[in-house]
Structure formats: structure tokens, C-alpha cells
Write an enzyme that holds these catalytic residues in place. Structure first.
Site, PDB file in Angstrom:
ATOM      1  N   SER A 137       5.015  -0.526 -11.072  1.00 28.79           N
ATOM      2  CA  SER A 137       5.472   0.260  -9.929  1.00 28.79           C
ATOM      3  C   SER A 137       6.949   0.608 -10.042  1.00 28.79           C
ATOM      4  O   SER A 137       7.730  -0.118 -10.674  1.00 28.79           O
ATOM      5  CB  SER A 137       5.261  -0.577  -8.660  1.00 28.79           C
ATOM      6  OG  SER A 137       5.989  -0.051  -7.579  1.00 28.79           O
ATOM      7  N   TYR A 168       7.140  -8.005  -4.342  1.00 29.74           N
ATOM      8  CA  TYR A 168       6.272  -7.045  -5.040  1.00 29.74           C
ATOM      9  C   TYR A 168       6.881  -6.559  -6.369  1.00 29.74           C
ATOM     10  O   TYR A 168       6.214  -6.541  -7.411  1.00 29.74           O
ATOM     11  CB  TYR A 168       6.018  -5.878  -4.091  1.00 29.74           C
ATOM     12  CG  TYR A 168       5.138  -4.789  -4.630  1.00 29.74           C
ATOM     13  CD1 TYR A 168       3.778  -5.010  -4.832  1.00 29.74           C
ATOM     14  CD2 TYR A 168       5.652  -3.531  -4.915  1.00 29.74           C
ATOM     15  CE1 TYR A 168       2.961  -3.994  -5.315  1.00 29.74           C
ATOM     16  CE2 TYR A 168       4.849  -2.506  -5.395  1.00 29.74           C
ATOM     17  CZ  TYR A 168       3.507  -2.747  -5.597  1.00 29.74           C
ATOM     18  OH  TYR A 168       2.699  -1.742  -6.076  1.00 29.74           O
ATOM     19  N   LYS A 211       0.480   4.131   3.254  1.00 29.19           N
ATOM     20  CA  LYS A 211       1.810   4.577   2.853  1.00 29.19           C
ATOM     21  C   LYS A 211       2.171   5.864   3.582  1.00 29.19           C
ATOM     22  O   LYS A 211       1.329   6.467   4.247  1.00 29.19           O
ATOM     23  CB  LYS A 211       1.821   4.797   1.356  1.00 29.19           C
ATOM     24  CG  LYS A 211       1.480   3.517   0.643  1.00 29.19           C
ATOM     25  CD  LYS A 211       1.663   3.681  -0.811  1.00 29.19           C
ATOM     26  CE  LYS A 211       1.928   2.314  -1.394  1.00 29.19           C
ATOM     27  NZ  LYS A 211       2.414   2.405  -2.733  1.00 29.19           N
ATOM     28  N   ARG A 307      14.514   7.564  -3.975  1.00 29.69           N
ATOM     29  CA  ARG A 307      13.901   7.210  -5.263  1.00 29.69           C
ATOM     30  C   ARG A 307      13.177   8.431  -5.823  1.00 29.69           C
ATOM     31  O   ARG A 307      12.466   9.113  -5.097  1.00 29.69           O
ATOM     32  CB  ARG A 307      12.904   6.069  -5.047  1.00 29.69           C
ATOM     33  CG  ARG A 307      12.112   5.732  -6.295  1.00 29.69           C
ATOM     34  CD  ARG A 307      11.063   4.695  -6.009  1.00 29.69           C
ATOM     35  NE  ARG A 307      11.655   3.393  -5.768  1.00 29.69           N
ATOM     36  CZ  ARG A 307      11.047   2.418  -5.086  1.00 29.69           C
ATOM     37  NH1 ARG A 307       9.877   2.604  -4.565  1.00 29.69           N
ATOM     38  NH2 ARG A 307      11.639   1.269  -4.932  1.00 29.69           N
TER      39      ARG A 307
HETATM   40  P1  NAD Z   1      -5.205  -0.643  -3.115  1.00 31.35           P
HETATM   41  O1  NAD Z   1      -4.715  -1.712  -2.191  1.00 31.35           O
HETATM   42  O2  NAD Z   1      -5.942   0.504  -2.529  1.00 31.35           O
HETATM   43  O3  NAD Z   1      -6.106  -1.305  -4.261  1.00 31.35           O
HETATM   44  C1  NAD Z   1      -5.839  -2.553  -4.835  1.00 31.35           C
HETATM   45  C2  NAD Z   1      -7.136  -3.335  -4.820  1.00 31.35           C
HETATM   46  O4  NAD Z   1      -6.936  -4.583  -5.478  1.00 31.35           O
HETATM   47  C3  NAD Z   1      -7.613  -3.679  -3.394  1.00 31.35           C
HETATM   48  O5  NAD Z   1      -8.864  -3.095  -3.144  1.00 31.35           O
HETATM   49  C4  NAD Z   1      -7.662  -5.196  -3.368  1.00 31.35           C
HETATM   50  O6  NAD Z   1      -8.755  -5.715  -2.640  1.00 31.35           O
HETATM   51  C5  NAD Z   1      -7.777  -5.523  -4.856  1.00 31.35           C
HETATM   52  N1  NAD Z   1      -7.335  -6.887  -5.135  1.00 31.35           N
HETATM   53  C6  NAD Z   1      -6.218  -7.504  -4.689  1.00 31.35           C
HETATM   54  N2  NAD Z   1      -6.177  -8.765  -5.123  1.00 31.35           N
HETATM   55  C7  NAD Z   1      -7.307  -8.955  -5.856  1.00 31.35           C
HETATM   56  C8  NAD Z   1      -7.841 -10.062  -6.535  1.00 31.35           C
HETATM   57  N3  NAD Z   1      -7.226 -11.244  -6.536  1.00 31.35           N
HETATM   58  N4  NAD Z   1      -9.032  -9.930  -7.185  1.00 31.35           N
HETATM   59  C9  NAD Z   1      -9.694  -8.737  -7.160  1.00 31.35           C
HETATM   60  N5  NAD Z   1      -9.230  -7.644  -6.510  1.00 31.35           N
HETATM   61  C10 NAD Z   1      -8.051  -7.756  -5.869  1.00 31.35           C
HETATM   62  O7  NAD Z   1      -3.928  -0.152  -3.930  1.00 31.35           O
HETATM   63  P2  NAD Z   1      -3.747   1.097  -4.885  1.00 31.35           P
HETATM   64  O8  NAD Z   1      -2.819   2.027  -4.212  1.00 31.35           O
HETATM   65  O9  NAD Z   1      -5.046   1.605  -5.355  1.00 31.35           O
HETATM   66  O10 NAD Z   1      -2.937   0.414  -6.083  1.00 31.35           O
HETATM   67  C11 NAD Z   1      -3.540   0.077  -7.340  1.00 31.35           C
HETATM   68  C12 NAD Z   1      -2.483  -0.501  -8.258  1.00 31.35           C
HETATM   69  O11 NAD Z   1      -1.419   0.425  -8.432  1.00 31.35           O
HETATM   70  C13 NAD Z   1      -1.836  -1.787  -7.747  1.00 31.35           C
HETATM   71  O12 NAD Z   1      -1.542  -2.633  -8.828  1.00 31.35           O
HETATM   72  C14 NAD Z   1      -0.547  -1.298  -7.136  1.00 31.35           C
HETATM   73  O13 NAD Z   1       0.443  -2.302  -7.102  1.00 31.35           O
HETATM   74  C15 NAD Z   1      -0.183  -0.176  -8.101  1.00 31.35           C
HETATM   75  N6  NAD Z   1       0.724   0.807  -7.486  1.00 31.35           N
HETATM   76  C16 NAD Z   1       0.275   1.646  -6.528  1.00 31.35           C
HETATM   77  C17 NAD Z   1       1.144   2.575  -5.981  1.00 31.35           C
HETATM   78  C18 NAD Z   1       0.689   3.553  -4.924  1.00 31.35           C
HETATM   79  O14 NAD Z   1       1.490   4.393  -4.537  1.00 31.35           O
HETATM   80  N7  NAD Z   1      -0.531   3.492  -4.437  1.00 31.35           N
HETATM   81  C19 NAD Z   1       2.474   2.631  -6.403  1.00 31.35           C
HETATM   82  C20 NAD Z   1       2.895   1.741  -7.371  1.00 31.35           C
HETATM   83  C21 NAD Z   1       2.008   0.849  -7.928  1.00 31.35           C
END
Ligand code: NAD
Length: 353
Positions: A137, A168, A211, A307
Site C-alpha cells: 500500500s 497498517y 473509503k 498523496r
Molecule cells: P477488503 O477488506 O475488501 O478485502 C480484504 C479481505 O481480506 C476481506 O474480505 C477480509 O475478510 C479478508 N481477510 C482479512 N483477514 C483475513 C484472514 N486472516 N484470512 C482470510 N481472509 C482475511 O480490502 P481490499 O480493498 O479488497 O484490499 C485488498 C488488499 O489490497 C489488502 O491487502 C489491502 O491492504 C490492499 N490495499 C487496498 C487498497 C484499497 O484502496 N482498497 C489500498 C492499498 C492496499
């Protein structure tokens, strides 16, 4: 709204040494990005996709027919081992996360996602996985560089010296390092993308983890629905961000994972179209055809002042950067949230996230 030409499936231009029947594992697949990624590979014709999330199956945003969907908590080692059994590629997008309201308040939960990546890298290495992807991220970047809204776009080297977002951001930075060292010491091929604010349909839009783009759409829809033409904005609205559309994100993940020049090399995956939160509100208002009275909640979590994603590196290596215009992506997102809102109001079950 894709990068592909009209009659081309998105991603069909990418060369990958991957057989149609090779097993692709996608974690976090009940969530926003990984759910879309499972669909993306399915639409490209890959026949063996294993999607995993700790959420119960009815709470997933997308369950793609023909995709094996498993509900498992990957912070447990035994589950991580089971998850990657027989896999050729692993895409780890599982993390406990949300918008600023969530990551500023629940740092322990964010930090504990380290367990998922730690177990998955080790299990992937032992299982002989060919390629491993980690979703990092922009929060991994040095926060000292992000104090002014007149932001300088962040380039990959700006993560060090390290001063990541507490909780995070540090989890992301140390997980990146795991990926780099598993390549250096053990030969597990890893690929790392630093996402910058991904948005689009099929993501969280209410409940506290949403978000800014989804929150703005929902607030405008709520105002219209209630006939109360006001909107509350977190912070003073001058904070700036770039937002990357989901189709660009899934395509970018595919490009990054299959680039031999990007092994164990973190790279930005974000749009370079910078906008202030105030202007984002105006954009949603214009999509909805309304103007609302604004109030500012100055003490609310608002994250860093500014950012943006410096896309020099991704342009140089891949000859590509996310290009979906924000207005187009926001119009699609607004339409999807309006649909969800109407469904919820009609008493139908919708996923909170
Ligand atoms: P999201 O919350 O929609 O999806 C993440 C999923 O991971 C959730 O459904 C959650 O239940 C699952 N999860 C969490 N802990 C878990 C575990 N222990 N075992 C199994 N599943 C688990 O988030 P997203 O926006 O789809 O993000 C996906 C990835 O991208 C993440 O790693 C997030 O940090 C990264 N990210 C997202 C953004 C963004 O803007 N959405 C920005 C930077 C990084």
C-alpha cells in the site's frame, strides 16, 4: 471501462507462462479487489481458481461460478498450508483493512495481518509455488513526505528511510521485506504492488470500512433519498489523493506478476490524477446532478495531507499506467452504490464488507 480494445478480453494481451489448468490461489477473495481478481482470471479462461477469505461465503461481494470458494482464516498456519496446496500462483490480498476511520482506530488488527503473509510465504515456498504476489500500500511510504496538500508524487524509493503509517503501513512494509528476502534467500519468486486508493463497484460502501470515493457516493445518495441536501466531509476537504479504478488494478496486478523485471521489486499501482476531497465531492455532485451544503468534521480521521502516485517507474518498466479517467470510474461506482442502496431499502440483503 477497460484498457482493452472493444472486442478484447481485458488482460488477453499479457504473456504469462501459465497453463489454463494451473491452480491460481487468490486470498481475501470475499473482499473488493481479490473478488474482482478472481473474476478477472475466470473471464480470461483460467479453469482452476481457488478463492479464499475468512468471511462466511454469503458475505462475499462476488462468488464466481466455477471458482472454488473457501472460508478459512489464513492467520493460522495450517490453513495457509492447505490454501496453497498444489498452487502455481498465489495472490495474497487478505488483510484486515478499511478507510482512514478504520486504519487509524484499529492498528492492532491491521498489524495482525502480518500473520497471513508470514504463513503464506513460507507455505508457498514449501509447496513449490512458482510466483507469489503481495498487495502492499501507499501507506508504506514515509509519512514525513506527505504533510502538505501540495504533494510531491511518491516514487518507490520514498519508502525509506522508513516512517510508514502506524500499524497498517508498517505491516505492509515488513511484509514487503518478507517477500524480498524469500526471493533473495530461498528463491520464491515474489512480486509486490503498492496500491494507491483503489475504488469501484463491488467494494465496501457502508459500515465503517468504506473509503472516500464510496463514502462520498453513499452520502450523496443518502442526502437525495432523505431530501436533506447536506453532506459532511471529514477534515477540511483540502487533503489530496489519487484514486485508481478497479479494472486498472486487476490488469496491473497481472502485468506486475508476470514481469520478469519486477521480481521482489515494489512498484506503485495507482493513478496519477490528483484530486482534493472537496473536488471529489463536486464530481459526485455533478454525477448525481445536485449541489449539497457542506459541513466539515475537522476532528475526523483524514490521513496524510496529500498523496499521489509517481508513475515514472511503472511507465518505464511496463509502458503502461492506470488510465481510467476518475470521472468515468466514479460514475460507474456511483451507479453501483445507488443500485445497492435501493436494494437495501427494498429489504434485500446487501454485503456490508
Ligand atoms: P477488503 O477488506 O475488501 O478485502 C480484504 C479481505 O481480506 C476481506 O474480505 C477480509 O475478510 C479478508 N481477510 C482479512 N483477514 C483475513 C484472514 N486472516 N484470512 C482470510 N481472509 C482475511 O480490502 P481490499 O480493498 O479488497 O484490499 C485488498 C488488499 O489490497 C489488502 O491487502 C489491502 O491492504 C490492499 N490495499 C487496498 C487498497 C484499497 O484502496 N482498497 C489500498 C492499498 C492496499
Amino acid at each position: 471501462m477497460t484498457n482493452a480494445t472493444n472486442d478484447q478480453v481485458l488482460g488477453s494481451d499479457i504473456e504469462r507462462s501459465l497453463d489454463r489448468n494451473d491452480l491460481i490461489v487468490v486470498t481475501g477473495a470475499g473482499g473488493f479487489i481479490a473478488g474482482s481478481l478472481a473474476r478477472y482470471f475466470h473471464d480470461l479462461g483460467y479453469t482452476r481458481i481457488r478463492a479464499i477469505d475468512r468471511k462466511p461465503l454469503p458475505e462475499w461481494y462476488q462468488r464466481v461460478p466455477g471458482v472454488e470458494c473457501l472460508s478459512m482464516d489464513l492467520s493460522h498456519e495450517a490453513n495457509a498450508i492447505r490454501a496453497v496446496e498444489g498452487a502455481t500462483e498465489v495472490y495474497n490480498l487478505a488483510a484486515d483493512m478499511g478507510g482512514m476511520g478504520f486504519i487509524e482506530r484499529f492498528r492492532v488488527e491491521c498489524l495482525r495481518s502480518i500473520l497471513v503473509n508470514t504463513h503464506l510465504t513460507e507455505a508457498s515456498y514449501r509447496a513449490g509455488v512458482k510466483r507469489y504476489f503481495f498487495s502492499s500500500s501507499a501507506c508504506a511510504y514515509n509519512t514525513d513526505l506527505q504533510k502538505s496538500p501540495d504533494v510531491i508524487a511518491l516514487k518507490e524509493s520514498d519508502a525509506y528511510p522508513a516512517m510508514a503509517e502506524r500499524g497498517y503501513g508498517w505491516e505492509k512494509l515488513i511484509s514487503e521485506m518478507f517477500c524480498q528476502e524469500y526471493w533473495a534467500e530461498r528463491g520464491l519468486e515474489t512480486h509486490i504492488a503498492r496500491f494507491h486508493n483503489i475504488y469501484g463497484p463491488n467494494g465496501t460502501w457502508f459500515g465503517g470500512r468504506e473509503k472516500a470515493p464510496a463514502a462520498m457516493c453513499r452520502k450523496v445518495i443518502e442526502a437525495l433519498d432523505a431530501g436533506d441536501m447536506r453532506i459532511e466531509i471529514w477534515g477540511d476537504g483540502t487533503q489530496t489523493r489519487s484514486f485508481c479504478y478497479i479494472d486498472d488494478c486487476t490488469y496491473g496486478i497481472d502485468r506486475i506478476m508476470h514481469s520478469p523485471d519486477l521480481i521482489a521489486t515494489p512498484i506503485n499501482l495507482g493513478s496519477s490524477e490528483l484530486i482534493s476531497i472537496n473536488d471529489l465531492v463536486s464530481m459526485v455532485e455533478s454525477i448525481a446532478g445536485v449541489t449539497l451544503e457542506r459541513s466539515y468534521k475537522l476532528e475526523a480521521p483524514k490521513g496524510v495531507a496529500g498523496r499521489n502516485s509517481d508513475n515514472t517507474f511503472i511507465e518505464a518498466v511496463l509502458g503502461w499506467e492506470p488510465r481510467t479517467p476518475l470521472r468515468d470510474g466514479m460514475a460507474a461506482t456511483y451507479a453501483w452504490i445507488a443500485e445497492q442502496f435501493a436494494a437495501r431499502k427494498a429489504g434485500k440483503a446487501v454485503v456490508e464488507g
